[in-house]
Design an enzyme around this catalytic site. Sequence first.
Site, mmCIF file in Angstrom:
data_model
loop_
_atom_site.group_PDB
_atom_site.id
_atom_site.type_symbol
_atom_site.label_atom_id
_atom_site.label_comp_id
_atom_site.label_asym_id
_atom_site.label_seq_id
_atom_site.Cartn_x
_atom_site.Cartn_y
_atom_site.Cartn_z
ATOM 1 N NE ARG A 12 21.104 -16.357 -25.197
ATOM 2 C CZ ARG A 12 22.042 -16.437 -24.386
ATOM 3 N NH1 ARG A 12 23.203 -17.320 -24.505
ATOM 4 N NH2 ARG A 12 21.887 -15.964 -23.014
ATOM 5 C CG HIS A 207 23.761 -21.674 -16.263
ATOM 6 N ND1 HIS A 207 23.534 -22.569 -17.075
ATOM 7 C CD2 HIS A 207 23.909 -20.539 -16.595
ATOM 8 C CE1 HIS A 207 23.519 -21.826 -18.096
ATOM 9 N NE2 HIS A 207 23.574 -20.381 -17.863
ATOM 10 C CB CYS A 238 27.839 -21.930 -22.173
ATOM 11 S SG CYS A 238 28.990 -21.196 -23.391
#
Length: 300
Positions: A12, A207, A238
């Site tokens: 994802r 991250h 993102c």
Amino acid sequence: MSDVQLIEVGPRDGLQNEQTLLSVDEKVEFIGRAVDAGVRRVEAVSFVNPRRVPQMAGAEEVMERVPRLDGVSYIGLVLNRRGLDRALASAVDEVNAVVVATEEFSRRNQGCGVADTIAAAVDVVRDARAAGIATTVTIAVAFGCPFTGEVEPGWISDIVARLADEAAPDEIALADTIGVGVPAQVRDLARRTAERAPGIPQRWHFHNTRNTGYANALTALESGASALDASIGGFGGCPFAPAATGNIASEDLVYALDRSGVTTGIEMQRLVDAAQWLGKALDKDVPALLGRAGAFPAAR
């Protein structure tokens, strides 16, 4: 340190910002490689509008074909009731709803304000629970926002309290969406979250944009985390956050955990092999480091 669940988010979050679009066949193989390595919770798909995030197209087809094994749980990310309906029809085992902690990022990411995302998450949790599905709510940009800067930790704890009071999800995740956090912030947010949502397990999403992701993950574990997100190969980012580079890498994290005496049940070399496969599929170098340096002591 205690044992911890590693949640593989590569299918994802690892793919959603990549220019190369994987086929359904490739996505299913990617997920299968993670499961073969021993991963038991996989964030496999995102039920978002494929016109906005084309990398996540084909979610239903992927879920039709993933390996269904005892003990393996597939998570679908959902933003609203329509996403939940798609997730339930696809027989996911868990859903992950998202609350974005700042107004500017929320409107760019989800087209609505923070209050609306909280209300949507509460509805998703309630309806998913009624359907017998496990629930997580992730609070995005919990450490900092690319558009408005610092995020007040008291505001995050207020969001946590509202989610705990109004929805009581099975898990609350705090996400450093753009990789700005440091261990001191992790300790502070972990304490605040435990105070405002007692008894609800904490999951963390980091991250490595500024090279603090692994330190943050280990700090979260020391602070009581029950689950840590990571992405095979360290891919990810993102699409709505400028300069947000990849997630912490699953194989690099497993190395740190194994050497720290933390049990994950995951075979590190299989993760390295999966990362190399994914790098070829995406036609990109693998960001993770373990595949270059190898484990220590070296295998004989």
